[in-house]
Scaffold this motif. Structure first.
Motif, PDB file in Angstrom:
ATOM      1  N   LEU A  94       0.822  -1.210   0.000  1.00 52.50           N
ATOM      2  CA  LEU A  94       0.000   0.000   0.000  1.00 52.50           C
ATOM      3  C   LEU A  94       0.861   1.269   0.000  1.00 52.50           C
ATOM      4  N   ILE A  95       2.005   1.208   0.669  1.00 51.81           N
ATOM      5  CA  ILE A  95       2.921   2.355   0.635  1.00 51.81           C
ATOM      6  C   ILE A  95       3.458   2.557  -0.777  1.00 51.81           C
ATOM      7  N   VAL A  96       3.875   1.467  -1.415  1.00 49.74           N
ATOM      8  CA  VAL A  96       4.388   1.563  -2.791  1.00 49.74           C
ATOM      9  C   VAL A  96       3.301   2.067  -3.731  1.00 49.74           C
ATOM     10  N   ILE A  97       2.086   1.549  -3.589  1.00 48.16           N
ATOM     11  CA  ILE A  97       0.981   1.970  -4.462  1.00 48.16           C
ATOM     12  C   ILE A  97       0.678   3.448  -4.309  1.00 48.16           C
ATOM     13  N   SER A  98       0.664   3.927  -3.076  1.00 41.96           N
ATOM     14  CA  SER A  98       0.288   5.335  -2.881  1.00 41.96           C
ATOM     15  C   SER A  98       1.452   6.302  -3.043  1.00 41.96           C
ATOM     16  N   LYS A  99       2.641   5.960  -2.536  1.00 41.78           N
ATOM     17  CA  LYS A  99       3.765   6.913  -2.521  1.00 41.78           C
ATOM     18  C   LYS A  99       4.668   6.833  -3.745  1.00 41.78           C
ATOM     19  N   VAL A 100       4.798   5.634  -4.314  1.00 43.88           N
ATOM     20  CA  VAL A 100       5.703   5.467  -5.457  1.00 43.88           C
ATOM     21  C   VAL A 100       4.934   5.476  -6.774  1.00 43.88           C
ATOM     22  N   LEU A 101       3.882   4.656  -6.830  1.00 43.60           N
ATOM     23  CA  LEU A 101       3.133   4.526  -8.081  1.00 43.60           C
ATOM     24  C   LEU A 101       2.013   5.566  -8.221  1.00 43.60           C
ATOM     25  N   HIS A 102       1.636   6.175  -7.115  1.00 39.81           N
ATOM     26  CA  HIS A 102       0.570   7.183  -7.110  1.00 39.81           C
ATOM     27  C   HIS A 102      -0.700   6.673  -7.800  1.00 39.81           C
ATOM     28  N   THR A 103      -1.081   5.460  -7.447  1.00 39.17           N
ATOM     29  CA  THR A 103      -2.263   4.821  -8.029  1.00 39.17           C
ATOM     30  C   THR A 103      -3.156   4.274  -6.923  1.00 39.17           C
ATOM     31  N   PRO A 104      -3.797   5.134  -6.170  1.00 35.19           N
ATOM     32  CA  PRO A 104      -4.598   4.668  -5.038  1.00 35.19           C
ATOM     33  C   PRO A 104      -5.735   3.735  -5.440  1.00 35.19           C
ATOM     34  N   ARG A 105      -6.168   3.806  -6.701  1.00 37.12           N
ATOM     35  CA  ARG A 105      -7.240   2.910  -7.160  1.00 37.12           C
ATOM     36  C   ARG A 105      -6.798   1.459  -7.165  1.00 37.12           C
ATOM     37  N   ALA A 106      -5.503   1.224  -7.166  1.00 42.37           N
ATOM     38  CA  ALA A 106      -4.986  -0.145  -7.167  1.00 42.37           C
ATOM     39  C   ALA A 106      -4.973  -0.769  -5.778  1.00 42.37           C
ATOM     40  N   ALA A 107      -5.228   0.018  -4.748  1.00 41.25           N
ATOM     41  CA  ALA A 107      -5.136  -0.476  -3.368  1.00 41.25           C
ATOM     42  C   ALA A 107      -6.058  -1.661  -3.115  1.00 41.25           C
ATOM     43  N   VAL A 108      -7.287  -1.579  -3.588  1.00 43.31           N
ATOM     44  CA  VAL A 108      -8.224  -2.674  -3.340  1.00 43.31           C
ATOM     45  C   VAL A 108      -7.757  -3.967  -4.019  1.00 43.31           C
ATOM     46  N   GLY A 109      -7.150  -3.846  -5.182  1.00 43.99           N
ATOM     47  CA  GLY A 109      -6.597  -5.024  -5.858  1.00 43.99           C
ATOM     48  C   GLY A 109      -5.460  -5.640  -5.060  1.00 43.99           C
ATOM     49  N   TRP A 110      -4.598  -4.791  -4.518  1.00 52.59           N
ATOM     50  CA  TRP A 110      -3.484  -5.284  -3.709  1.00 52.59           C
ATOM     51  C   TRP A 110      -3.998  -5.985  -2.453  1.00 52.59           C
ATOM     52  N   ILE A 111      -4.981  -5.385  -1.806  1.00 59.03           N
ATOM     53  CA  ILE A 111      -5.541  -5.983  -0.590  1.00 59.03           C
ATOM     54  C   ILE A 111      -6.119  -7.361  -0.893  1.00 59.03           C
TER      55      ILE A 111
END
Length: 193
Positions: A94-111
């Motif tokens: 979630l840190i990589v998705i939000s801080k590095v990739l800047h793709t918060p929409r991907a968070a649910v997929g990662w979870i």
């Protein structure tokens, strides 16, 4: 004074944890859908969860005090290693998705992906190979959600595939594992989170 003390078995505790997460997946992600779909979906998820709670109690859901069941037997060290790995994987991803990739929409997929993968660890820790089917299904939903996010799909589509569908899979797998026709033959394979 004449009350019987009922202890929850490891299967019952695991089923309640899994059902709670299934309900949470649906409740959190249904908000991305139109209200006409979200409200009935949320109500159905609540009904499914409450049905599992009520049916679990009617089926006994445990054993009387003094029996030979050990409710916390499967929640030992191996279980907590799996949970710790899951939490670490979630946090780092979630840190990589939000801080590095800047793709918060991907968070649910990662979870969904990490929760799915954690079922492989639980299958090994608890000796329940059927949990791998649930794990693979949820991980596939999560991976699809990640791909959809990378392809700039709508939030509703991403949450439907990677949020709502995994919630449905969790609730359905617990309902399936408690079917009377399979209870005796599949008891060791009972789905639990």
């Amino acid at each position: 004074m004449g009350e019987k003390l009922v202890l929850m078995t490891k299967d019952r505790v695991g089923s309640l944890i899994g059902a709670s997460f299934g309900l949470a997946f649906i409740q959190v992600n249904a908000g991305a859908l139109p209200m006409a779909v979200a409200v009935p979906l949320r109500i159905a998820a609540i009904a499914a969860f409450l049905g599992l709670v009520v049916l679990g109690r009617r089926r006994g859901g445990g054993t009387e005090s003094g029996g030979d069941a050990t409710p916390s037997a499967s929640f030992g060290r191996r279980y907590w290693y799996v949970v710790a790995a899951e939490v670490l994987g979630l946090a780092v991803g979630l840190i990589v998705i939000s801080k590095v990739l800047h793709t918060p929409r991907a968070a649910v997929g990662w979870i969904a992906f990490v929760v799915g993968v954690h079922f492989f660890g639980l299958a090994a820790a608890w000796g329940r190979p059927l949990l791998r089917v649930l794990g693979a299904s949820m991980a596939a939903c999560g991976a699809a959600g990640l791909v959809l996010a990378a392809c700039d799909a709508s939030v509703a589509v991403i949450r439907g595939v990677a949020g709502i569908l995994p919630g449905v899979l969790l609730l359905a797998s617990i309902w399936w594992s408690g079917r009377p026709s399979t209870a005796a033959s599949v008891a060791p394979e009972r789905t639990a989170a």
